[in-house]
Each structure stands twice: as structure tokens, then as C-alpha cells.
Design an enzyme around this catalytic site. Sequence first.
Site, mmCIF file in Angstrom:
data_model
loop_
_atom_site.group_PDB
_atom_site.id
_atom_site.type_symbol
_atom_site.label_atom_id
_atom_site.label_comp_id
_atom_site.label_asym_id
_atom_site.label_seq_id
_atom_site.Cartn_x
_atom_site.Cartn_y
_atom_site.Cartn_z
ATOM 1 N N HIS A 19 0.817 -1.209 0.000
ATOM 2 C CA HIS A 19 0.000 0.000 0.000
ATOM 3 C C HIS A 19 0.863 1.276 0.000
ATOM 4 O O HIS A 19 0.440 2.303 -0.529
ATOM 5 C CB HIS A 19 -0.989 -0.036 1.168
ATOM 6 C CG HIS A 19 -2.002 -1.137 1.005
ATOM 7 N ND1 HIS A 19 -2.611 -1.776 2.059
ATOM 8 C CD2 HIS A 19 -2.520 -1.722 -0.118
ATOM 9 C CE1 HIS A 19 -3.450 -2.691 1.594
ATOM 10 N NE2 HIS A 19 -3.405 -2.685 0.281
ATOM 11 N N HIS A 42 -7.917 -8.078 -7.993
ATOM 12 C CA HIS A 42 -8.202 -8.874 -6.787
ATOM 13 C C HIS A 42 -8.444 -7.883 -5.643
ATOM 14 O O HIS A 42 -7.539 -7.579 -4.872
ATOM 15 C CB HIS A 42 -7.025 -9.782 -6.444
ATOM 16 C CG HIS A 42 -6.762 -10.844 -7.474
ATOM 17 N ND1 HIS A 42 -6.293 -10.555 -8.729
ATOM 18 C CD2 HIS A 42 -6.911 -12.195 -7.416
ATOM 19 C CE1 HIS A 42 -6.168 -11.690 -9.418
ATOM 20 N NE2 HIS A 42 -6.537 -12.695 -8.630
ATOM 21 N N SER A 100 -6.727 -1.892 -0.789
ATOM 22 C CA SER A 100 -6.295 -1.142 -1.979
ATOM 23 C C SER A 100 -7.441 -0.357 -2.637
ATOM 24 O O SER A 100 -7.220 0.790 -3.060
ATOM 25 C CB SER A 100 -5.618 -2.083 -2.983
ATOM 26 O OG SER A 100 -6.405 -3.230 -3.225
ATOM 27 N N GLU A 118 -13.712 -8.888 -7.781
ATOM 28 C CA GLU A 118 -13.590 -9.720 -6.583
ATOM 29 C C GLU A 118 -14.455 -10.975 -6.798
ATOM 30 O O GLU A 118 -15.612 -10.871 -7.185
ATOM 31 C CB GLU A 118 -14.032 -8.945 -5.329
ATOM 32 C CG GLU A 118 -14.095 -9.764 -4.055
ATOM 33 C CD GLU A 118 -12.829 -10.545 -3.723
ATOM 34 O OE1 GLU A 118 -11.725 -9.967 -3.705
ATOM 35 O OE2 GLU A 118 -12.946 -11.771 -3.488
ATOM 36 N N GLY A 145 -10.818 -11.663 -11.988
ATOM 37 C CA GLY A 145 -10.097 -10.474 -12.451
ATOM 38 C C GLY A 145 -9.080 -10.780 -13.536
ATOM 39 O O GLY A 145 -8.820 -9.949 -14.407
ATOM 40 N N ASP A 165 -3.135 -8.549 -7.366
ATOM 41 C CA ASP A 165 -2.808 -8.876 -5.981
ATOM 42 C C ASP A 165 -3.521 -10.159 -5.519
ATOM 43 O O ASP A 165 -4.354 -10.129 -4.614
ATOM 44 C CB ASP A 165 -3.225 -7.674 -5.103
ATOM 45 C CG ASP A 165 -2.919 -7.880 -3.636
ATOM 46 O OD1 ASP A 165 -2.000 -8.663 -3.317
ATOM 47 O OD2 ASP A 165 -3.610 -7.256 -2.810
HETATM 48 N N1 SAM Z 1 -5.980 -6.038 -3.108
HETATM 49 C C1 SAM Z 1 -6.521 -6.164 -1.769
HETATM 50 C C2 SAM Z 1 -5.872 -5.112 -0.887
HETATM 51 O O1 SAM Z 1 -4.684 -4.776 -1.087
HETATM 52 O O2 SAM Z 1 -6.553 -4.618 0.006
HETATM 53 C C3 SAM Z 1 -6.330 -7.534 -1.172
HETATM 54 C C4 SAM Z 1 -6.708 -8.668 -2.057
HETATM 55 S S1 SAM Z 1 -6.516 -10.263 -1.363
HETATM 56 C C5 SAM Z 1 -4.780 -10.479 -1.264
HETATM 57 C C6 SAM Z 1 -6.948 -11.267 -2.725
HETATM 58 C C7 SAM Z 1 -8.440 -11.259 -3.058
HETATM 59 O O3 SAM Z 1 -8.640 -11.830 -4.344
HETATM 60 C C8 SAM Z 1 -9.295 -12.081 -2.111
HETATM 61 O O4 SAM Z 1 -10.321 -11.275 -1.595
HETATM 62 C C9 SAM Z 1 -9.872 -13.210 -2.989
HETATM 63 O O5 SAM Z 1 -11.212 -13.546 -2.640
HETATM 64 C C10 SAM Z 1 -9.844 -12.579 -4.353
HETATM 65 N N2 SAM Z 1 -9.713 -13.505 -5.506
HETATM 66 C C11 SAM Z 1 -9.103 -14.712 -5.569
HETATM 67 N N3 SAM Z 1 -9.060 -15.154 -6.840
HETATM 68 C C12 SAM Z 1 -9.623 -14.180 -7.608
HETATM 69 C C13 SAM Z 1 -9.816 -14.003 -9.014
HETATM 70 N N4 SAM Z 1 -9.395 -14.935 -9.889
HETATM 71 N N5 SAM Z 1 -10.417 -12.874 -9.438
HETATM 72 C C14 SAM Z 1 -10.829 -11.919 -8.565
HETATM 73 N N6 SAM Z 1 -10.664 -12.017 -7.221
HETATM 74 C C15 SAM Z 1 -10.062 -13.132 -6.758
#
Ligand code: SAM
Length: 281
Positions: A19, A42, A100, A118, A145, A165
Site C-alpha cells: 500500500h 483482486h 487497496s 472480486e 479479475g 494482488d
Molecule cells: N488487493 C486487496 C488489498 O490490497 O486490500 C487484497 C486482495 S486479497 C490479497 C486477494 C483477493 O482476491 C481475495 O479477496 C480473494 O477472494 C480474491 N480472488 C481470488 N481469486 C480471484 C480471481 N481470480 N479474481 C478476482 N478475485 C479473486
Amino acid sequence: MLSYRHAFHAGNHADVLKHAVLVQLLDYLRQKDKSYWYIDTHAGAGVYSLQEGYATKTSEFESGIAKLWSRTDLPAPLAAYVDEIAALNPDGQLRYYPGSPYLAWRLMREQDRMRLFEMHTTEIDVLRHNFRDAGRRAMLYDGDGFEGIKALLPPPPRRALVLIDPSYEDKRDYTRTLHCLEECLSRFATGTYAVWYPQVTRLESQRFPDQLKRLQSKNWLHVSLTVSRPPSGGFGLFGSGMFILNPPYTLAAALKATMPWLVKTLGQDQDAQFQLEYRGD
Ligand code: SAM
């Protein structure tokens, strides 16, 4: 079925690195009036409570953002990041941590747009709730995503920051990220792409930075923050990295000024260190 919930990890050392870099990237985009898009493949839930629910079970934020929270000697790039956390906690108590999407939303201007993906059914509901008043400037997609981003590139203003991410609990996330980036670069070569990755003992994580560097011979930056030696049992996060394609020219200098301080503040043993590498134009 996805089981990862970012709330367990909100505000940990990896979020601090990710971040803090994200705020630098967005600050740079904001220097020109021309609009930009922020795309988060993500997104997670957007905002996390540090005083109730999952975050309190692990308290990972104690060895992350909590160590920066009351410091008065923050290097300027970190002060810009901590200011954003402070805006979410106006009474001075560290109760909430922004994900994020929320950080990007705070820094967006009227002319900018945001696109969030998401896939977790509960997380997307929480994200929708958190962005219920955002209007059409923020569009949320309930889905994959890696796939969904293809239809958004190139974005109309031809300026964009993409954050990729994944949690990498599924080891296919490493190859999916690489393939996604290849596809994105073929559609929109001049975009800025920021990829977060974990430092864990699995082979996929160790070879990932070199694979990322092969995506393009120049115009990339790689920074990592290792907080401890790898755990003896082999399981667990001991650091993380950010890899940026087409970074702003200002980023390397900002990180040079920041990373030694972060190692001193978040390092947990003698193996704590950072790495900073970049190739310019
Ligand atoms: N980017 C966020 C942040 O920095 O606050 C944190 C994201 S977290 C590490 C990863 C997220 O991706 C999770 O909420 C998960 O449910 C989601 N996720 C997993 N596979 C995904 C995909 N193929 N497409 C979209 N979201 C996905």
C-alpha cells in the site's frame, strides 16, 4: 471455492509494503490533470476492522501498520501512506485499515475511474456495501479479475494503474499472473502494472521475480521487504515483493529513501533486508 479472507492479514508487513508503493504510484498519476483508470483485479473487501472479527484472531497488523502508526520520523513517502490510514481513523485510534480499493478511491479525482474485480461471494458483498455511495465512477465486478481485465484494456484515457494482488494460496496464481500480464501488455503496453507477491518457501515464489523480469527487458522496478529468516517449519510468510512494469521515474528514489527505515522498523531478526532493482527506459 475460495477460502482466503484478507481480513486475517489486513495491515501486516506485506500490506504496508504494497500500500505504501500503491500510494506512491497514485500520487504520481495525480500530478497530471488528465484522467486515469485504476483497475484492481483482486480487490478484497475494501476496508477491514482491526478491532473485531478476523483481524483480531491473528493480529498481524501489530507487526505491520501498528509499528508505523505513532512514529513521528516517517520518511516522506511513508508519511503519505500513513496519512491515508489516519484519515480513516480520525480519532487517532487505529481501528480500521483500508484495502487497496479504498486507498485508490480516496486519491481519485472527479475525472478518474475505478474498476474492481472480486470473486469471493462474501467479499464482493462487503465491497459493494463499502462502495454503495460511489456512483458510476467505481464499477465493481463479481468475477475473475485475470479474465475480466482483458475487456477493459486499453482504457479510454490511455492512462491506467493496474494492481494484480492474488493471495497465491493456489499456486496456479503465479502462472496466471504471468499470463495475465502478457495479455495486458499486448493490449495496453504503456499501462503501469503493479504485482504483489509473497516470500514463502515454495519454489514458485522464489523463481517468480525472475519470471516477472523477463516480461520486458526494460522499464521495470522490483522491491522486496524480507522481515525474517524463512520459518523453520517451512510454512508462513517471511516477506513480500512488489514488481512494477512501467513505473514512474520517481519511484526508485522514493523507495531508496524508505526501505532502510522499513527494514529497521518491521524487521524481526538479523535476516531482515530489502532488495531494490530497476531498469529504466
Ligand atoms: N488487493 C486487496 C488489498 O490490497 O486490500 C487484497 C486482495 S486479497 C490479497 C486477494 C483477493 O482476491 C481475495 O479477496 C480473494 O477472494 C480474491 N480472488 C481470488 N481469486 C480471484 C480471481 N481470480 N479474481 C478476482 N478475485 C479473486
